[in-house]
Motif scaffolding. Structure first.
Motif, PDB file in Angstrom:
ATOM      1  N   LYS A 289      32.120  22.630 -47.645  1.00  8.26           N
ATOM      2  CA  LYS A 289      32.364  22.124 -49.002  1.00  8.26           C
ATOM      3  C   LYS A 289      33.067  23.193 -49.836  1.00  8.26           C
ATOM      4  N   THR A 290      34.013  22.747 -50.657  1.00 12.76           N
ATOM      5  CA  THR A 290      34.788  23.682 -51.469  1.00 12.76           C
ATOM      6  C   THR A 290      34.437  23.566 -52.951  1.00 12.76           C
ATOM      7  N   GLY A 291      34.885  24.568 -53.703  1.00 10.97           N
ATOM      8  CA  GLY A 291      34.611  24.602 -55.133  1.00 10.97           C
ATOM      9  C   GLY A 291      35.246  23.471 -55.901  1.00 10.97           C
ATOM     10  N   SER A 292      36.310  22.892 -55.363  1.00  6.90           N
ATOM     11  CA  SER A 292      36.972  21.777 -56.053  1.00  6.90           C
ATOM     12  C   SER A 292      36.313  20.441 -55.757  1.00  6.90           C
ATOM     13  N   GLY A 293      35.257  20.470 -54.926  1.00  8.27           N
ATOM     14  CA  GLY A 293      34.498  19.242 -54.673  1.00  8.27           C
ATOM     15  C   GLY A 293      34.848  18.524 -53.389  1.00  8.27           C
ATOM     16  N   GLU A 294      35.772  19.082 -52.593  1.00 11.56           N
ATOM     17  CA  GLU A 294      36.133  18.431 -51.333  1.00 11.56           C
ATOM     18  C   GLU A 294      35.151  18.803 -50.231  1.00 11.56           C
ATOM     19  N   THR A 295      34.955  17.866 -49.298  1.00 14.44           N
ATOM     20  CA  THR A 295      34.103  18.101 -48.131  1.00 14.44           C
ATOM     21  C   THR A 295      34.918  17.863 -46.874  1.00 14.44           C
ATOM     22  N   PHE A 296      34.852  18.817 -45.958  1.00 16.75           N
ATOM     23  CA  PHE A 296      35.589  18.715 -44.697  1.00 16.75           C
ATOM     24  C   PHE A 296      34.614  18.772 -43.536  1.00 16.75           C
ATOM     25  N   GLU A 297      34.977  18.088 -42.452  1.00 21.25           N
ATOM     26  CA  GLU A 297      34.186  18.130 -41.228  1.00 21.25           C
ATOM     27  C   GLU A 297      35.042  18.698 -40.103  1.00 21.25           C
ATOM     28  N   ALA A 298      34.401  19.450 -39.206  1.00 22.04           N
ATOM     29  CA  ALA A 298      35.136  20.061 -38.107  1.00 22.04           C
ATOM     30  C   ALA A 298      34.247  20.203 -36.893  1.00 22.04           C
ATOM     31  N   LYS A 299      34.894  20.292 -35.730  1.00 31.96           N
ATOM     32  CA  LYS A 299      34.166  20.527 -34.488  1.00 31.96           C
ATOM     33  C   LYS A 299      33.842  22.010 -34.310  1.00 31.96           C
ATOM     34  N   THR A 300      34.733  22.867 -34.842  1.00 33.18           N
ATOM     35  CA  THR A 300      34.500  24.313 -34.765  1.00 33.18           C
ATOM     36  C   THR A 300      34.857  24.961 -36.096  1.00 33.18           C
ATOM     37  N   VAL A 301      34.234  26.100 -36.346  1.00 37.32           N
ATOM     38  CA  VAL A 301      34.526  26.877 -37.558  1.00 37.32           C
ATOM     39  C   VAL A 301      34.690  28.341 -37.157  1.00 37.32           C
ATOM     40  N   ILE A 302      35.712  28.974 -37.718  1.00 37.10           N
ATOM     41  CA  ILE A 302      35.914  30.413 -37.554  1.00 37.10           C
ATOM     42  C   ILE A 302      35.681  31.075 -38.907  1.00 37.10           C
ATOM     43  N   ILE A 303      34.759  32.023 -38.952  1.00 41.58           N
ATOM     44  CA  ILE A 303      34.428  32.712 -40.202  1.00 41.58           C
ATOM     45  C   ILE A 303      35.153  34.059 -40.212  1.00 41.58           C
ATOM     46  N   SER A 304      36.046  34.226 -41.180  1.00 44.07           N
ATOM     47  CA  SER A 304      36.785  35.501 -41.291  1.00 44.07           C
ATOM     48  C   SER A 304      36.788  35.927 -42.756  1.00 44.07           C
ATOM     49  N   THR A 305      35.588  36.000 -43.302  1.00 46.65           N
ATOM     50  CA  THR A 305      35.436  36.249 -44.741  1.00 46.65           C
ATOM     51  C   THR A 305      35.505  37.725 -45.112  1.00 46.65           C
ATOM     52  N   GLY A 306      35.563  38.614 -44.108  1.00 39.56           N
ATOM     53  CA  GLY A 306      35.811  40.024 -44.379  1.00 39.56           C
ATOM     54  C   GLY A 306      34.616  40.770 -44.941  1.00 39.56           C
ATOM     55  N   ALA A 307      34.909  41.969 -45.393  1.00 38.39           N
ATOM     56  CA  ALA A 307      33.907  42.831 -46.019  1.00 38.39           C
ATOM     57  C   ALA A 307      34.574  43.539 -47.182  1.00 38.39           C
TER      58      ALA A 307
END
Length: 306
Positions: free
Chosen positions: A94-112
């Motif tokens: 879910k995003t800040g603009s209110g959209e919701t997405f669905e996926a089979k896989t997710v890659i997290i690259s949010t950094g440090a």
């Protein structure tokens, strides 16, 4: 339903996007509305990324990454992810603009994020005498006088590394003893170019346009003094951006996302992680990019087997 969603940009996210797009997985990258491109957007000259012998500006390098990812069909959304549910077979983002997405896989690259001192002028002088990365910027301080702030292993490693370039390296530490391991302490104590300034904190950054020095405050007496410097390296730690997933994927003791061996596989099937969010040690653009490649290939193999 998306094949893959990449959360976060930077070298890891964009490289994952390039590989996923070339594998025809039609990736969606949610790249942040505030800091797309990651920490390199705050960096001036990058001279150690292979393929650019003359060097280039950090934002220009990230623009190249973005253009390459888009060329192969990556959809980039400049929005912020505010909530995820990664535990089921269908991953929900879910995003800040209110959209919701669905996926089979997710890659997290949010950094440090490198920890800052929180002083006025700190952001203004970033890349102009103030740095968080000795490997990236040490070369620019040949025969200069510089200081490292911190007392842990990272600070000692940076101080020792910087003596290859600088004529003098001060280590500024707010206590009278170090947190670093004994071996790292001894290497710094034995280095003739390093001088320790104990019980001191940086209270003020001096200089207009570029750093010229700092004001130090004695943490015991409160007395203030000035120290002329050409550069200041801040080594007080960094914080992986894991708040989105900290209650869903397994973390390491240092609170980075835990992955299996050299892979990008997290504790949840179909969830992969790449870049600085899994790496407390190297934190380079090139290692993050390689990590993004691994994540995309792992996601591709996962999708093929399911």
């Amino acid at each position: 339903m998306r094949e893959v969603i990449i959360i976060g940009s930077g070298p890891a996210g964009y490289t994952a996007a390039i590989y996923a797009a070339r594998a025809q997985l039609n990736p969606l990258m949610i790249a942040s509305s505030v800091e797309p491109g990651g920490e390199l957007m705050k960096t001036t000259e990058v001279e150690n990324f292979p393929g650019f012998p003359e060097g280039l500006m950090g934002p220009d390098l990230m623009a190249n990454f973005q253009a390459q990812a888009e060329r192969f069909g990556t959809e980039i959304l400049f929005d912020d992810v505010v909530e995820v549910d990664l535990k089921g077979d269908v991953k929900i983002v879910k995003t800040g603009s209110g959209e919701t997405f669905e996926a089979k896989t997710v890659i997290i690259s949010t950094g440090a994020a490198y920890r800052e001192l929180g002083l006025p002028k700190e952001k203004e002088l970033s890349g102009h005498g103030v740095s968080w990365c000795a490997t990236c910027d040490g070369f620019f301080f040949r025969e200069k006088t510089i200081a490292v702030v911190g007392g842990g292993d990272s600070a000692m490693e940076e101080a020792n590394f910087l003596t290859k370039f600088a004529s003098k390296v001060y280590v500024i530490h707010r206590r009278e003893s170090l947190k670093a391991s004994k071996i790292m302490q001894q290497r710094a104590f034995d280095n003739p170019k390093i001088e320790f300034i104990w019980n001191s904190a940086v209270a003020e950054l001096q200089g207009e346009g570029s750093l010229t020095g700092v004001v130090l405050e004695d943490t015991v007496t409160g007395a203030k003094s000035e120290l002329a410097l050409d550069g200041l390296f801040i080594a007080i730690g960094n914080d992986p951006r894991v708040w989105l997933v900290e209650n869903q994927v397994e973390l390491t003791e240092e609170r980075f996302i835990k992955v299996e061996g050299r892979s990008s596989r997290t504790s949840l099937p179909g969830v992969f992680a790449a870049g600085d969010v899994i790496d407390p040690t190297y934190r380079q653009a090139i290692t993050a990019a390689g990590s993004g490649c691994v994540a995309a290939l792992d996601a591709e193999h996962y999708l093929a087997s399911h």
